[in-house]
Design an enzyme around this catalytic site. Structure first.
Site, PDB file in Angstrom:
ATOM      1  N   ASP A  59       0.874  -1.177   0.000  1.00 24.61           N
ATOM      2  CA  ASP A  59       0.000   0.000   0.000  1.00 24.61           C
ATOM      3  C   ASP A  59       0.909   1.224   0.000  1.00 24.61           C
ATOM      4  OD1 ASP A  59      -1.695   2.120   0.474  1.00 24.61           O
ATOM      5  OD2 ASP A  59      -2.888   1.072   1.980  1.00 24.61           O
ATOM      6  N   TYR A 149     -10.147  14.785  -7.534  1.00 24.75           N
ATOM      7  CA  TYR A 149      -9.416  13.991  -8.512  1.00 24.75           C
ATOM      8  C   TYR A 149      -8.688  14.900  -9.502  1.00 24.75           C
ATOM      9  CZ  TYR A 149      -8.624  10.480 -12.173  1.00 24.75           C
ATOM     10  OH  TYR A 149      -8.054   9.645 -13.106  1.00 24.75           O
ATOM     11  N   ALA A 151      -7.730  17.957  -8.969  1.00 23.57           N
ATOM     12  CA  ALA A 151      -6.636  18.619  -8.245  1.00 23.57           C
ATOM     13  C   ALA A 151      -5.425  17.710  -8.141  1.00 23.57           C
ATOM     14  CB  ALA A 151      -7.109  19.038  -6.853  1.00 23.57           C
ATOM     15  N   LYS A 153      -4.626  15.113 -10.114  1.00 19.49           N
ATOM     16  CA  LYS A 153      -4.024  14.865 -11.423  1.00 19.49           C
ATOM     17  C   LYS A 153      -3.351  16.114 -11.985  1.00 19.49           C
ATOM     18  CE  LYS A 153      -4.947  10.488 -11.903  1.00 19.49           C
ATOM     19  NZ  LYS A 153      -3.851   9.489 -11.953  1.00 19.49           N
TER      20      LYS A 153
END
Length: 261
Positions: A59, A149, A151, A153
């Site tokens: 993780d 999302y 922000a 990317k």
């Protein structure tokens, strides 16, 4: 860049794009260190019999996951890192739980930066090396209903460009790939319905994987997959107000679907 004989770390390998990308890279002659959070899903990845590969459950939003990946990458002799792991989210920001927002930012932006930083001392010692960041059109054309999302990317794109300039005097290439919507299980039913309502094009994982492999093989530093998305990415940088107005005209439809997410 030479892919035959390359030794590649691929994060998010058990996802819809990751599984297909792993096969494309294996077919190009690369050895693979496949990273994912679900060991059972990792074990189901279908690769050519001759492929040299290893699996690692990790993780990457936690320190132990970063540490175990770096140790495995050194032992594997990796010279290419592909930051593909990501999670999607659709919904209005005001309605989202903050824990979900943090998860989006940590997975899509924090983990790639942290893993890249941890591996740079190793990668810069290799005769030929690369960092490939899998972004999104929403990183260049931030979209309503995908605020966190977009922000993350957008941050990944900025990170890729800054790192490329920082490593310009090294042997490490930095590549940023921005796909549009991909037909994978990462998209919940509400997103699929939104894409249909807006007439948004969707690519298959196979199309996107082939594009990524071609960019890496041909040393293409940055690229958007699909048209008119490539045009809108340019337009958003040149005249964002025009894109604002265009998306505002779709806002009623976006909000209707966001309430079903």
């Amino acid at each position: 860049m030479q892919l035959k004989g390359a030794r590649i770390i691929l994060t998010g390998a058990n996802g819809g794009l990751g599984r297909v990308l792993a096969r494309e890279l294996a077919n190009a002659g690369a050895a693979l260190l496949l990273i994912g959070r679900d060991p059972a899903a990792l074990a189901r990845i279908d690769l050519p019999a001759a492929c040299d590969y290893q699996l690692l459950q990790a993780d990457l939003t936690h320190s132990l996951g970063i540490e175990s990946t770096v140790q495995a990458a050194r032992s594997f002799g990796a010279n290419i890192l592909i930051n593909n792991a990501g999670v999607a989210s659709f919904g209005l920001l005001a309605d989202q739980d903050w824990n979900d927002v943090e998860r989006i930012l940590a997975t899509n932006l924090g983990a790639p930066i942290r893993l890249t930083q941890a591996l740079l001392p190793w990668l810069t010692q290799q005769p030929e090396a690369a960092v490939v960041n899998i972004g999104s059109t929403f990183g260049s054309v931030p979209f309503a209903g995908f605020t966190a999302y977009s922000a993350a990317k957008a941050g990944l794109r900025g990170f890729s460009q800054a790192l490329r300039r920082e490593l310009a005097d090294s042997r490490v290439r930095v590549i940023h790939v921005a796909p549009r919507a991909i037909d994978t299980p990462i998209n919940p039913p509400a997103v699929r319905a939104l894409n249909r309502a807006l007439g948004s094009a969707t690519d298959s994982p196979e199309q996107v994987a082939r594009h990524i492999v071609a960019m890496l093989a041909n040393d293409v530093a940055e690229g958007h997959i699909g048209f008119p998305e490539r045009f809108f990415a340019w337009l958003n940088g040149f005249a964002p107000g025009l894109v604002d107005r265009g998306i505002r005209g779709k806002l009623v439809i976006i909000k209707q679907h966001a309430t079903k997410a």
